[in-house]
Design a protein around this motif. Structure first.
Motif, PDB file in Angstrom:
ATOM      1  N   THR A 204      55.422  25.535  53.366  1.00 29.56           N
ATOM      2  CA  THR A 204      55.573  24.473  52.369  1.00 29.56           C
ATOM      3  C   THR A 204      54.379  24.454  51.428  1.00 29.56           C
ATOM      4  O   THR A 204      53.274  24.904  51.774  1.00 29.56           O
ATOM      5  N   VAL A 205      54.607  23.921  50.255  1.00 25.82           N
ATOM      6  CA  VAL A 205      53.555  23.689  49.263  1.00 25.82           C
ATOM      7  C   VAL A 205      53.407  22.180  49.121  1.00 25.82           C
ATOM      8  O   VAL A 205      54.395  21.469  48.922  1.00 25.82           O
ATOM      9  N   ASN A 206      52.190  21.696  49.247  1.00 28.54           N
ATOM     10  CA  ASN A 206      51.957  20.261  49.142  1.00 28.54           C
ATOM     11  C   ASN A 206      52.317  19.748  47.745  1.00 28.54           C
ATOM     12  O   ASN A 206      51.961  20.357  46.737  1.00 28.54           O
ATOM     13  N   TYR A 207      52.999  18.611  47.714  1.00 30.44           N
ATOM     14  CA  TYR A 207      53.345  18.004  46.425  1.00 30.44           C
ATOM     15  C   TYR A 207      52.104  17.454  45.732  1.00 30.44           C
ATOM     16  O   TYR A 207      51.964  17.545  44.513  1.00 30.44           O
ATOM     17  N   LYS A 208      51.199  16.866  46.506  1.00 27.33           N
ATOM     18  CA  LYS A 208      49.990  16.301  45.921  1.00 27.33           C
ATOM     19  C   LYS A 208      48.874  16.315  46.948  1.00 27.33           C
ATOM     20  O   LYS A 208      49.113  16.458  48.154  1.00 27.33           O
ATOM     21  N   PHE A 209      47.674  16.160  46.461  1.00 21.75           N
ATOM     22  CA  PHE A 209      46.499  16.124  47.326  1.00 21.75           C
ATOM     23  C   PHE A 209      46.335  14.740  47.929  1.00 21.75           C
ATOM     24  O   PHE A 209      46.459  13.730  47.240  1.00 21.75           O
ATOM     25  N   GLU A 210      46.056  14.692  49.229  1.00 29.97           N
ATOM     26  CA  GLU A 210      45.837  13.426  49.922  1.00 29.97           C
ATOM     27  C   GLU A 210      44.343  13.223  50.149  1.00 29.97           C
ATOM     28  O   GLU A 210      43.678  14.068  50.743  1.00 29.97           O
ATOM     29  N   SER A 211      43.832  12.116  49.658  1.00 25.93           N
ATOM     30  CA  SER A 211      42.427  11.796  49.889  1.00 25.93           C
ATOM     31  C   SER A 211      42.267  11.199  51.274  1.00 25.93           C
ATOM     32  O   SER A 211      43.226  10.732  51.887  1.00 25.93           O
ATOM     33  N   GLY A 212      41.047  11.188  51.762  1.00 22.74           N
ATOM     34  CA  GLY A 212      40.776  10.635  53.080  1.00 22.74           C
ATOM     35  C   GLY A 212      39.318  10.801  53.435  1.00 22.74           C
ATOM     36  O   GLY A 212      38.558  11.488  52.747  1.00 22.74           O
ATOM     37  N   ALA A 213      38.918  10.152  54.521  1.00 24.69           N
ATOM     38  CA  ALA A 213      37.531  10.193  54.976  1.00 24.69           C
ATOM     39  C   ALA A 213      37.339  11.346  55.953  1.00 24.69           C
ATOM     40  O   ALA A 213      38.281  11.810  56.584  1.00 24.69           O
ATOM     41  N   CYS A 214      36.091  11.785  56.055  1.00 22.80           N
ATOM     42  CA  CYS A 214      35.739  12.869  56.973  1.00 22.80           C
ATOM     43  C   CYS A 214      34.530  12.431  57.789  1.00 22.80           C
ATOM     44  O   CYS A 214      33.557  11.913  57.237  1.00 22.80           O
ATOM     45  N   SER A 215      34.585  12.626  59.090  1.00 23.93           N
ATOM     46  CA  SER A 215      33.479  12.253  59.969  1.00 23.93           C
ATOM     47  C   SER A 215      32.540  13.432  60.174  1.00 23.93           C
ATOM     48  O   SER A 215      32.974  14.588  60.201  1.00 23.93           O
ATOM     49  N   LYS A 216      31.248  13.128  60.319  1.00 30.07           N
ATOM     50  CA  LYS A 216      30.272  14.191  60.554  1.00 30.07           C
ATOM     51  C   LYS A 216      30.486  14.876  61.898  1.00 30.07           C
ATOM     52  O   LYS A 216      30.004  15.994  62.111  1.00 30.07           O
ATOM     53  N   THR A 217      31.198  14.220  62.791  1.00 28.19           N
ATOM     54  CA  THR A 217      31.451  14.810  64.108  1.00 28.19           C
ATOM     55  C   THR A 217      32.688  15.706  64.105  1.00 28.19           C
ATOM     56  O   THR A 217      32.980  16.346  65.106  1.00 28.19           O
ATOM     57  N   GLU A 218      33.395  15.738  63.003  1.00 22.05           N
ATOM     58  CA  GLU A 218      34.616  16.539  62.921  1.00 22.05           C
ATOM     59  C   GLU A 218      34.279  18.018  62.860  1.00 22.05           C
ATOM     60  O   GLU A 218      33.316  18.423  62.203  1.00 22.05           O
ATOM     61  N   ALA A 219      35.064  18.837  63.533  1.00 24.57           N
ATOM     62  CA  ALA A 219      34.858  20.286  63.516  1.00 24.57           C
ATOM     63  C   ALA A 219      35.539  20.876  62.285  1.00 24.57           C
ATOM     64  O   ALA A 219      36.730  20.671  62.071  1.00 24.57           O
ATOM     65  N   VAL A 220      34.780  21.597  61.475  1.00 25.87           N
ATOM     66  CA  VAL A 220      35.315  22.212  60.263  1.00 25.87           C
ATOM     67  C   VAL A 220      35.100  23.715  60.349  1.00 25.87           C
ATOM     68  O   VAL A 220      33.960  24.188  60.473  1.00 25.87           O
ATOM     69  N   ASP A 221      36.176  24.464  60.293  1.00 32.52           N
ATOM     70  CA  ASP A 221      36.120  25.921  60.370  1.00 32.52           C
ATOM     71  C   ASP A 221      35.537  26.478  59.073  1.00 32.52           C
ATOM     72  O   ASP A 221      36.024  26.191  57.977  1.00 32.52           O
ATOM     73  N   SER A 222      34.485  27.271  59.179  1.00 35.58           N
ATOM     74  CA  SER A 222      33.850  27.842  57.993  1.00 35.58           C
ATOM     75  C   SER A 222      34.770  28.806  57.251  1.00 35.58           C
ATOM     76  O   SER A 222      34.544  29.088  56.066  1.00 35.58           O
ATOM     77  N   GLU A 223      35.802  29.312  57.924  1.00 38.32           N
ATOM     78  CA  GLU A 223      36.734  30.233  57.276  1.00 38.32           C
ATOM     79  C   GLU A 223      37.749  29.510  56.397  1.00 38.32           C
ATOM     80  O   GLU A 223      38.653  30.143  55.851  1.00 38.32           O
ATOM     81  N   THR A 224      37.603  28.193  56.270  1.00 36.03           N
ATOM     82  CA  THR A 224      38.559  27.435  55.454  1.00 36.03           C
ATOM     83  C   THR A 224      37.899  26.761  54.256  1.00 36.03           C
ATOM     84  O   THR A 224      38.558  26.025  53.536  1.00 36.03           O
ATOM     85  N   VAL A 225      36.613  27.016  54.006  1.00 36.33           N
ATOM     86  CA  VAL A 225      35.857  26.263  52.995  1.00 36.33           C
ATOM     87  C   VAL A 225      35.398  27.180  51.874  1.00 36.33           C
ATOM     88  O   VAL A 225      34.951  28.311  52.116  1.00 36.33           O
ATOM     89  N   ILE A 226      35.498  26.709  50.645  1.00 33.34           N
ATOM     90  CA  ILE A 226      34.973  27.426  49.474  1.00 33.34           C
ATOM     91  C   ILE A 226      34.096  26.482  48.666  1.00 33.34           C
ATOM     92  O   ILE A 226      34.164  25.261  48.813  1.00 33.34           O
ATOM     93  N   ARG A 227      33.275  27.060  47.806  1.00 26.18           N
ATOM     94  CA  ARG A 227      32.484  26.289  46.844  1.00 26.18           C
ATOM     95  C   ARG A 227      32.950  26.659  45.445  1.00 26.18           C
ATOM     96  O   ARG A 227      32.966  27.838  45.070  1.00 26.18           O
ATOM     97  N   ALA A 228      33.355  25.665  44.672  1.00 28.57           N
ATOM     98  CA  ALA A 228      33.757  25.866  43.277  1.00 28.57           C
ATOM     99  C   ALA A 228      32.606  25.418  42.388  1.00 28.57           C
ATOM    100  O   ALA A 228      32.045  24.338  42.583  1.00 28.57           O
ATOM    101  N   ARG A 229      32.245  26.238  41.422  1.00 30.31           N
ATOM    102  CA  ARG A 229      31.103  25.935  40.570  1.00 30.31           C
ATOM    103  C   ARG A 229      31.490  26.083  39.096  1.00 30.31           C
ATOM    104  O   ARG A 229      32.293  26.935  38.742  1.00 30.31           O
ATOM    105  N   GLY A 230      30.903  25.232  38.250  1.00 33.56           N
ATOM    106  CA  GLY A 230      31.200  25.255  36.824  1.00 33.56           C
ATOM    107  C   GLY A 230      32.239  24.233  36.417  1.00 33.56           C
ATOM    108  O   GLY A 230      32.812  24.325  35.336  1.00 33.56           O
ATOM    109  N   LEU A 231      32.479  23.231  37.283  1.00 38.26           N
ATOM    110  CA  LEU A 231      33.490  22.214  37.000  1.00 38.26           C
ATOM    111  C   LEU A 231      33.012  21.275  35.900  1.00 38.26           C
ATOM    112  O   LEU A 231      31.816  20.973  35.802  1.00 38.26           O
TER     113      LEU A 231
END
Length: 685
Positions: A204-231
């Motif tokens: 599926t393709v998401n219809y829209k982006f969902e905002s939400g909070a993130c906890s510092k204790t949450e596990a975030v896989d480094s293979e899923t994160v990018i940095r966008a620059r020049g915005l």
């Protein structure tokens, strides 16, 4: 749709640029669509349809011409994408009706056509795609489930899959039609013995982006994160989600980065649902958002949590209301109340849950910062609020911006983090308290004219530009010797000070570089002393008539004396002090006990200096960001420690891995006053 099991519509497309494994990586437009219906119950196929798409630019790449055989003249006669998509939808619906089927799902050879081409192009052209383009079947993944030994999914091609099951490829001259026929052959083969495959995995393709909070204790896989620059600085999380349209961003997965002054710096960290989507996002490197190209690099989960993660229960409760539009208010009067803000926004911009939808940002001691975040239930209310940008509340104009959940966390983390000074353990008995200095430990005062002052710098000049401007003289700069001066608004003032290794080197630099050009401006270069430099960095002015002391709203310049533990003989004699007392204050020294004639030191309250009204402040560069970092002549490893070791038993505090705000708390300067202290160094107090 009610069901996805009735029919598959085999779907193929080509662009005016790269195709195959690089489809969509060059932002080129669709020029060809081919499709055919496959009835999964009857194992029958429908008519093969092929249509050309007119692009905005008919400039075809050589690869495209070779693979498709199309010419610019043919494409100029075709229909635009919007019309072609309408024809596709009407044609498939009519054929399904004749077959007695009610639903269908697209089947593609890999996700690139849907995720990297169709959705991004439709988003840029403000086209609304039919619902059928938000769900699809990836033939490669379905084949891999039936034939796991055929190789990794990313290495599969139509030719290799047909060869693995021993099916001869279709012979077709026209590009697109050949690929669709081969896909149909493969699907029909998987439906029969020995596979009897059921197409049940739908992407599926998401219809829209969902905002939400993130906890510092949450596990975030480094293979899923990018940095966008020049915005663009005014871009919101929804704008970033639109740039990555077609790829699924995790809930609350857009974190806009802020600079040292709390303003957006044109960067964002984006977290996707899996590594496959992250890899496709990296292929959008230097794609465009409006007229600007955006750089996309790999990032880590740790970086994402540092920006987006939070621990405040108050923030978590504030952000717990989902699907809300967040607006940031900046410049509020310190006396502003909740009712003042609600009255300012007016009845046309009702805040979600009234006072519960309003969050004031405060310092740890409860003082207001002038910032607040507001929740609105819909876009219409938020737009009405944004119309009040720079309108007056009390005697101040208020700035309003779109914001994100990650920005709320980041701003609160910045202001509400516990000061470092309170985390240091109390000194044990018979130990001398460590004095807190009001100037950077790397700036010692003196009348020796071993510094230079740069005046008239371009406001866009960074430290790298200054180093380029100095050329061969950069080797004569002391470690941590570059100090840029900001005005009261936190913007560059056009001045900078450089500490040189000797007065002779400073003289040579001033002679050779005076009125040398930097970008489109000439820069004046003067020789000065560290005393003059320190006066300016701490808020004074340097002019032809001499030094003007920095402004201070405190009732007296001398801070009160604080009780100290008695010093034992030889523990910390005055001659062992590493740094001179601050210029701004003439400290009162506590009297040494009669039984202990060792001279005592001065002691200062850190909060006293944090509240000083400084008109100028040293500049600390933004934290290192991908893809590379810049070194500003940091001291060689161990050099500072070696200098300390040469002293007779000084009091040393090791501080590592702390943010610039932590150093400033230790040094007793304002939250914007930062010296060029590199992380993981020895900080001697």
């Amino acid at each position: 749709m009610a069901s996805h099991s009735d029919t598959l519509v085999v779907f193929f497309g080509a662009t005016a640029g790269a195709n195959g494994g690089k489809l969509g990586s060059d932002e080129r437009e669709l020029i060809l669509l081919v499709w055919q219906i496959v009835d999964l119950h009857e194992n029958k196929v429908g008519k093969l349809k092929r249509t050309l798409v007119q692009p905005d630019s008919a400039d075809l790449s050589e690869q495209c011409k070779e693979e498709t055989g199309l010419t610019a003249e043919e494409l100029c006669k075709a229909e635009p994408l919007e019309s072609v998509l309408q024809q596709f939808y009407q044609s498939v619906s009519a054929e399904l009706k004749s077959l007695g089927r009610s639903s269908y799902t697209l089947c593609v050879d890999g996700p690139l056509l849907i995720r990297q081409v169709l959705h991004p192009e439709a988003s840029k052209k403000n086209l609304v795609l039919p619902e059928c383009f938000y769900t699809f079947v990836d033939l490669k993944k379905e084949f891999h489930k039936c034939c796991p030994n055929a190789g990794p999914v990313k290495d599969l091609t139509l030719t290799s899959m047909l060869d693995y099951v021993c099916i001869p490829a279709a012979v077709e001259q026209e590009a697109g039609m050949r690929e669709v026929k081969n896909m149909v052959l493969l699907i029909l083969h998987l439906l029969t013995e020995p596979y009897n495959h059921t197409f049940s995995t739908f992407e599926t393709v998401n219809y829209k982006f969902e905002s939400g909070a993130c906890s510092k204790t949450e596990a975030v896989d480094s293979e899923t994160v990018i940095r966008a620059r020049g915005l663009p600085w005014q871009s919101s999380d929804q704008d970033i989600a639109r740039f990555f349209k077609g790829l699924n961003i995790a809930k609350g997965g857009v974190a806009l980065c802020l600079n040292a002054q709390g303003r957006r710096n044109g960067e964002a960290l984006v977290r996707f649902i899996n590594s496959e989507h992250r890899d496709m996002a990296l292929e959008r490197h230097k794609h465009h958002m409006g007229n600007r190209y955006i750089e996309v690099y790999k990032a880590t989960g740790e970086e994402f949590l540092k920006i987006a993660g939070g621990t405040s229960n108050e923030v978590a409760q504030f952000l717990s209301k989902e699907n809300q539009v967040i607006i940031r208010m900046r410049g509020l009067p310190f006396t502003a109340t909740t009712q003042d803000v609600l009255g300012f926004l007016g009845p046309e911009s009702p805040v979600t849950d009234g006072t519960e939808g309003l969050l004031f940002v405060k310092y740890p001691d409860g003082r207001p910062t002038g910032d607040a975040f507001v929740l609105f239930a819909c876009e219409e209310y938020a737009q009405n609020a944004l119309k009040k940008h720079k309108q007056i509340l009390g005697k101040r104009y208020i700035e309003l911006f779109r914001s994100t959940a990650a920005e709320v966390q980041q701003v609160l983390n910045r202001y509400m983090s516990t000061p470092l000074i309170s985390t240091l353990p109390p000194p044990p008995p018979q130990m001398v308290s460590v004095p807190v200095l009001a100037t950077s430990p790397f700036i010692t005062t003196g009348s020796t004219r071993d510094c230079i002052r740069l005046r008239g710098l371009p406001y866009t000049a960074a430290i790298e530009d200054i180093l380029d401007f100095m050329g061969e003289h950069t080797i004569d700069i002391k470690p941590h010797g570059v100090h840029m001066v900001l005005n009261q608004q936190g913007r560059p003032s056009g001045d900078a000070f450089i500490q040189m290794k000797s007065a002779d080197r400073a003289f040579m630099m001033a002679q050779k570089c005076h009125k040398k050009m930097m970008k489109d401006r000439y820069v004046e270069v003067f020789q000065c002393s560290t005393e003059e430099m320190s006066f300016v960095l701490m808020g004074g002015t340097l002019n032809r008539s001499g030094l003007s002391p920095p402004p201070c709203k405190l009732p007296c310049l001398s801070p009160p004396t604080y009780a100290a533990f008695p010093a034992t003989p030889g523990m910390l004699p005055t001659e062992a002090a590493l740094y001179q007392p601050p210029l701004l204050a003439t400290p009162r020294t506590p009297q040494a006990p009669a039984h202990n004639p060792v001279p005592a030191l001065a002691y200062y309250s850190p909060q006293l200096y944090m509240n000083m009204n400084m008109s100028y402040t040293t500049y600390y560069p933004s934290p290192p960001v991908s893809p590379s970092t810049v070194s500003y002549f940091a001291a060689p490893p161990g050099s500072v420690a070696a200098a300390v070791a040469a002293q007779p038993a000084p009091a040393i505090a090791r501080v590592s891995n702390y943010a610039p705000e932590d150093y400033s708390s230790l040094l007793g300067v304002s939250d914007q006053g930062r010296s060029l202290i590199q992380p993981k160094e020895w900080l001697c107090l």
